[in-house]
Design an enzyme around this catalytic site. Structure first.
Site, PDB file in Angstrom:
ATOM      1  N   CYS A 182      32.785   4.318   9.992  1.00  0.00           N
ATOM      2  CA  CYS A 182      32.097   4.617  11.256  1.00  0.00           C
ATOM      3  C   CYS A 182      32.901   4.221  12.492  1.00  0.00           C
ATOM      4  CB  CYS A 182      30.722   3.959  11.279  1.00  0.00           C
ATOM      5  SG  CYS A 182      29.688   4.489   9.920  1.00  0.00           S
ATOM      6  N   HIS A 184      28.450   3.257  18.359  1.00  0.00           N
ATOM      7  CA  HIS A 184      28.219   4.014  17.130  1.00  0.00           C
ATOM      8  C   HIS A 184      26.712   4.148  16.934  1.00  0.00           C
ATOM      9  CE1 HIS A 184      28.067   5.379  13.121  1.00  0.00           C
ATOM     10  NE2 HIS A 184      27.814   4.216  12.563  1.00  0.00           N
ATOM     11  N   ASN A 217      22.804   8.648  11.518  1.00  0.00           N
ATOM     12  CA  ASN A 217      24.137   8.049  11.551  1.00  0.00           C
ATOM     13  C   ASN A 217      25.129   9.050  10.961  1.00  0.00           C
ATOM     14  OD1 ASN A 217      26.481   6.599  11.047  1.00  0.00           O
ATOM     15  ND2 ASN A 217      25.450   4.810  10.184  1.00  0.00           N
TER      16      ASN A 217
HETATM   17  N1  ACO Z   1      11.038   3.531   3.662  1.00  0.00           N
HETATM   18  C1  ACO Z   1      10.087   2.611   3.456  1.00  0.00           C
HETATM   19  N2  ACO Z   1      10.336   1.334   3.139  1.00  0.00           N
HETATM   20  C2  ACO Z   1      11.636   0.977   3.028  1.00  0.00           C
HETATM   21  C3  ACO Z   1      12.695   1.874   3.237  1.00  0.00           C
HETATM   22  C4  ACO Z   1      12.351   3.214   3.573  1.00  0.00           C
HETATM   23  N3  ACO Z   1      13.280   4.161   3.809  1.00  0.00           N
HETATM   24  N4  ACO Z   1      13.863   1.235   3.070  1.00  0.00           N
HETATM   25  C5  ACO Z   1      13.569  -0.048   2.774  1.00  0.00           C
HETATM   26  N5  ACO Z   1      12.221  -0.190   2.743  1.00  0.00           N
HETATM   27  C6  ACO Z   1      11.463  -1.423   2.464  1.00  0.00           C
HETATM   28  C7  ACO Z   1      12.242  -2.417   1.643  1.00  0.00           C
HETATM   29  O1  ACO Z   1      12.134  -2.124   0.265  1.00  0.00           O
HETATM   30  C8  ACO Z   1      11.587  -3.715   2.020  1.00  0.00           C
HETATM   31  O2  ACO Z   1      10.368  -3.814   1.283  1.00  0.00           O
HETATM   32  P1  ACO Z   1       9.858  -5.234   0.758  1.00  0.00           P
HETATM   33  O3  ACO Z   1       9.651  -6.067   1.991  1.00  0.00           O
HETATM   34  O4  ACO Z   1       8.611  -4.890   0.028  1.00  0.00           O
HETATM   35  O5  ACO Z   1      10.970  -5.753  -0.115  1.00  0.00           O
HETATM   36  C9  ACO Z   1      11.211  -3.509   3.494  1.00  0.00           C
HETATM   37  O6  ACO Z   1      11.232  -2.087   3.712  1.00  0.00           O
HETATM   38  C10 ACO Z   1      12.178  -4.168   4.460  1.00  0.00           C
HETATM   39  O7  ACO Z   1      13.526  -3.844   4.068  1.00  0.00           O
HETATM   40  P2  ACO Z   1      14.737  -4.425   4.837  1.00  0.00           P
HETATM   41  O8  ACO Z   1      15.996  -3.995   4.153  1.00  0.00           O
HETATM   42  O9  ACO Z   1      14.509  -5.884   5.077  1.00  0.00           O
HETATM   43  O10 ACO Z   1      14.625  -3.656   6.232  1.00  0.00           O
HETATM   44  P3  ACO Z   1      15.429  -3.916   7.550  1.00  0.00           P
HETATM   45  O11 ACO Z   1      14.497  -4.250   8.630  1.00  0.00           O
HETATM   46  O12 ACO Z   1      16.614  -4.811   7.337  1.00  0.00           O
HETATM   47  O13 ACO Z   1      15.980  -2.471   7.885  1.00  0.00           O
HETATM   48  C11 ACO Z   1      18.002  -1.171   7.794  1.00  0.00           C
HETATM   49  C12 ACO Z   1      16.881  -1.840   6.991  1.00  0.00           C
HETATM   50  C13 ACO Z   1      17.380  -0.097   8.673  1.00  0.00           C
HETATM   51  C14 ACO Z   1      18.979  -0.533   6.811  1.00  0.00           C
HETATM   52  C15 ACO Z   1      18.721  -2.204   8.678  1.00  0.00           C
HETATM   53  O14 ACO Z   1      19.075  -3.333   7.916  1.00  0.00           O
HETATM   54  C16 ACO Z   1      19.943  -1.648   9.336  1.00  0.00           C
HETATM   55  O15 ACO Z   1      19.867  -0.771  10.172  1.00  0.00           O
HETATM   56  N6  ACO Z   1      21.133  -2.166   9.041  1.00  0.00           N
HETATM   57  C17 ACO Z   1      22.362  -1.750   9.661  1.00  0.00           C
HETATM   58  C18 ACO Z   1      22.868  -0.461   9.104  1.00  0.00           C
HETATM   59  C19 ACO Z   1      24.039  -0.006   9.935  1.00  0.00           C
HETATM   60  O16 ACO Z   1      24.106  -0.241  11.115  1.00  0.00           O
HETATM   61  N7  ACO Z   1      25.019   0.640   9.373  1.00  0.00           N
HETATM   62  C20 ACO Z   1      26.141   0.991  10.252  1.00  0.00           C
HETATM   63  C21 ACO Z   1      27.308   1.140   9.605  1.00  0.00           C
HETATM   64  S1  ACO Z   1      27.218   2.569   8.621  1.00  0.00           S
HETATM   65  C22 ACO Z   1      28.793   2.934   8.104  1.00  0.00           C
HETATM   66  O17 ACO Z   1      29.750   2.318   8.448  1.00  0.00           O
HETATM   67  C23 ACO Z   1      28.942   4.071   7.105  1.00  0.00           C
END
Ligand code: ACO
Length: 332
Positions: free
Chosen positions: A126, A259, A289
């Site tokens: 990214c 990004h 993304n």
């Molecule tokens: N739909 C519904 N529920 C979901 C989903 C979904 N799509 N995905 C995860 N959940 C659930 C999980 O299972 C978890 O359930 P639980 O509490 O029962 O265990 C709950 O939601 C919370 O999950 P978390 O992983 O803690 O959610 P978080 O608030 O951390 O959000 C996310 C996840 C959106 C991926 C976040 O961590 C994020 O944006 N991270 C950064 C990603 C990023 O910026 N990437 C950039 C680089 S990409 C590249 O270089 C290719």
């Protein structure tokens, strides 16, 4: 490619921008319905609240990155008023190349109907577009090139695991491009690139081709929380370093284009830089993304909507797998 000489202009400026999104627009509701067929639950509400994403575009199975890159490049060339055969450098940032080799840049060169100029890919996930822009800037400054086509193009839909709701809802396909030209007035003001290979495992697609077979896991894996924590810290730091290098301050930034991965990371970065949120360019809601394509897609959308105008100062910031990150400050 021409050789450096003392008469070569010292700066690179953006001459034009372009972008392309494949036709198939997939809303969160569409994606939720698709996942539900495999018994996987997600919802528009969860995706919007955690990421800010409402829709993304997916390429058709026969549409490779080079084709998306071609459409974006043609739009950028037209905006720049530059003919394809004036281009003497092509750099494509992609992690989803058409094939193992040749590079997507060479395939793009062929599709543009030009031959002879240097063409290569940059792979920094990214952060790829800020890496590519920085390399093109250095080559223009050195006199090694005078008109560069710099593209970010991705078909991340090909490497998504649609059984993993924690990642497949986040990404989309698309391409963005800029034409850079040599100039005696500064356009790209400063840049800085970083990588930390200790974090390879938090975001990867750990598959490869060997002996005619795919080895390993050829689908994207991510520890979202680890990426989130790293991203917020490095984006603030690198933006400040680039401002220092350019002799500018936060107050000089007209527009911030980070990004487009997650609205919470983007807003967090703007706040840390003490920028009002209306200076933040946001397309993640409509594009998801798109990895290396996200920054040039957002730049082009903002230029074409009239938000970003000639003379504005823009901070571009990339962060992604590797772990890689970097920023470029430019006067448009
Ligand atoms: N739909 C519904 N529920 C979901 C989903 C979904 N799509 N995905 C995860 N959940 C659930 C999980 O299972 C978890 O359930 P639980 O509490 O029962 O265990 C709950 O939601 C919370 O999950 P978390 O992983 O803690 O959610 P978080 O608030 O951390 O959000 C996310 C996840 C959106 C991926 C976040 O961590 C994020 O944006 N991270 C950064 C990603 C990023 O910026 N990437 C950039 C680089 S990409 C590249 O270089 C290719």
């Amino acid at each position: 490619m021409t050789t450096a000489d003392s008469r070569a202009p010292r700066y690179a400026r953006v001459l034009g921008t372009g972008s392309y999104l494949p036709n198939q627009r997939v809303t969160n509701a569409d994606l939720a319905a698709r996942l539900a067929r495999d018994g996987i639950e997600t919802s528009d509400e969860w995706i919007v609240e955690r990421t800010g994403i409402r829709a993304r575009h997916f390429a058709e199975p026969d549409q490779p990155s080079s084709e998306l890159a071609l459409h974006a490049s043609r739009a950028a060339l037209e905006a720049a008023g530059v003919a394809p055969d004036e281009i003497d450098l092509i750099i494509v940032a992609t992690s989803t190349p058409d094939m193992v080799f040749p590079s997507t840049a060479c395939l793009l060169q062929q599709k543009l109907g030009i031959a002879g100029c240097a063409a290569f890919d940059v792979q920094a996930v990214c952060s790829g577009f800020v890496y590519a822009l920085t390399v093109a800037d250095a080559m223009i400054k050195s006199g090694a090139a005078s008109k560069a086509l710099v593209v970010g193009a991705e078909v991340f839909s090909r490497i998504l695991d649609f059984k993993d709701r924690t990642t497949c809802v986040l990404f989309g396909d698309g391409a963005g491009a800029v034409v850079l030209g040599a100039s005696d007035t500064p356009g790209l003001l400063a840049s800085q690139l970083h990588a930390d290979g200790r974090h390879v495992d938090i975001l990867c697609t750990p598959g490869t081709v060997s002996g005619g077979q795919v080895l390993g896991h050829p689908l994207l894996k991510m520890d979202g929380q680890a990426v989130f924590k790293l991203a917020v810290g490095v984006l603030e730091k690198v933006a400040r370093a680039v401002l220092d290098k350019a002799g500018r301050s936060e107050a000089d930034i007209d527009w911030l284009i980070p990004h487009q991965a997650n609205i919470r990371i983007m807003q967090g970065t703007a706040k840390k830089l003490k920028l009002p949120l209306d200076k933040l360019i946001v397309t993640v809601d409509q594009h998801g993304n798109t990895s290396a394509a996200s920054i040039p897609l957002a730049l082009d959308a903002a230029v074409r909507s009239g938000k970003i105008r000639a003379g504005d100062t823009v901070m571009l910031e990339g962060v992604g797998g590797g772990f890689t990150w970097g920023a470029v400050l430019l006067d448009l």
